[in-house]
Design a protein around this motif. Structure first.
Motif, short mmCIF file in Angstrom:
data_model
loop_
_atom_site.label_atom_id
_atom_site.label_comp_id
_atom_site.label_asym_id
_atom_site.label_seq_id
_atom_site.Cartn_x
_atom_site.Cartn_y
_atom_site.Cartn_z
N VAL A 97 0.84 -1.21 0.00
CA VAL A 97 0.00 0.00 0.00
C VAL A 97 0.87 1.25 0.00
O VAL A 97 0.64 2.19 -0.77
CB VAL A 97 -0.98 -0.01 1.20
N VAL A 98 1.89 1.26 0.85
CA VAL A 98 2.79 2.43 0.91
C VAL A 98 3.55 2.56 -0.42
O VAL A 98 3.71 3.67 -0.94
CB VAL A 98 3.75 2.33 2.11
N ALA A 99 4.00 1.44 -0.98
CA ALA A 99 4.72 1.49 -2.26
C ALA A 99 3.83 2.03 -3.37
O ALA A 99 4.28 2.84 -4.19
CB ALA A 99 5.24 0.10 -2.62
N ALA A 100 2.58 1.60 -3.41
CA ALA A 100 1.66 2.10 -4.43
C ALA A 100 1.43 3.60 -4.26
O ALA A 100 1.42 4.34 -5.25
CB ALA A 100 0.34 1.34 -4.36
N ILE A 110 2.28 9.15 -6.19
CA ILE A 110 2.67 10.52 -5.83
C ILE A 110 3.93 10.92 -6.58
O ILE A 110 4.04 12.02 -7.12
CB ILE A 110 2.85 10.65 -4.31
N ASP A 111 4.92 10.03 -6.63
CA ASP A 111 6.18 10.34 -7.29
C ASP A 111 5.98 10.53 -8.79
O ASP A 111 6.56 11.45 -9.39
CB ASP A 111 7.20 9.24 -7.02
N ALA A 112 5.18 9.69 -9.41
CA ALA A 112 4.94 9.80 -10.84
C ALA A 112 4.26 11.13 -11.18
O ALA A 112 4.67 11.82 -12.11
CB ALA A 112 4.10 8.63 -11.33
N ALA A 159 16.36 4.19 -8.13
CA ALA A 159 15.09 4.68 -7.56
C ALA A 159 14.35 3.55 -6.84
O ALA A 159 13.86 3.74 -5.73
CB ALA A 159 14.22 5.27 -8.66
N VAL A 160 14.29 2.39 -7.45
CA VAL A 160 13.61 1.25 -6.83
C VAL A 160 14.34 0.84 -5.54
O VAL A 160 13.70 0.61 -4.51
CB VAL A 160 13.51 0.06 -7.81
N ALA A 175 10.62 0.19 3.58
CA ALA A 175 10.89 -0.81 4.62
C ALA A 175 11.12 -0.11 5.96
O ALA A 175 10.66 -0.58 7.01
CB ALA A 175 12.09 -1.67 4.24
N GLY A 176 11.82 1.01 5.94
CA GLY A 176 12.02 1.77 7.18
C GLY A 176 10.72 2.25 7.77
O GLY A 176 10.51 2.17 8.98
#
Length: 115
Positions: free
Chosen positions: A14-17, A22-24, A51-52, A60-61
């Motif tokens: 969820v956080v990655a999505a 937002i970044d895109a 970037a990945v 993860a942090g």
């Protein structure tokens, strides 16, 4: 154990999505600004591998260090206020027979205080 592992994986996804969207959007909207002001510092093509790697470590942090601490703090605050535990899926009290007590002391049990 399996459920907690699935929760961690779900939180990570969820956080990655959210970060990806937002970044895109951010980079798409501000690309002309960045090119105009610091264009000579930017690579011609972004290196997605870096970037990945950055986002995997960063997320993860958040998932492993920030979220558990926030949950512990919220639980400690609920214990201090003597509020019944909450069902994490619905937010309802885990003890339905104590709903009348919740209504009587609705204020402190429904307010998360940060200090």
């Amino acid at each position: 154990m399996l459920l907690s592992s699935l929760v961690v994986i779900l939180q990570f996804l969820v956080v990655a999505a959210a970060f990806a969207v937002i970044d895109a959007v951010w980079l798409k909207l501000l690309n002309p600004f960045y090119r105009g002001h610091i264009g000579d510092l930017l690579a011609q093509r972004p290196n997605l591998g870096y970037a990945v790697a950055f986002y995997v470590i960063y997320i993860a942090g958040i998932v492993f260090f920030v979220a558990p601490g926030a949950r512990r703090r919220q639980l400690a605050e609920r214990r201090r206020l003597r509020c019944p535990p909450r069902d994490p899926t619905s937010g309802a009290s885990a003890f339905p027979q104590r709903q009348d007590l919740l209504r009587a002391a609705e204020g402190p049990c429904h307010v998360v205080q940060h200090g």
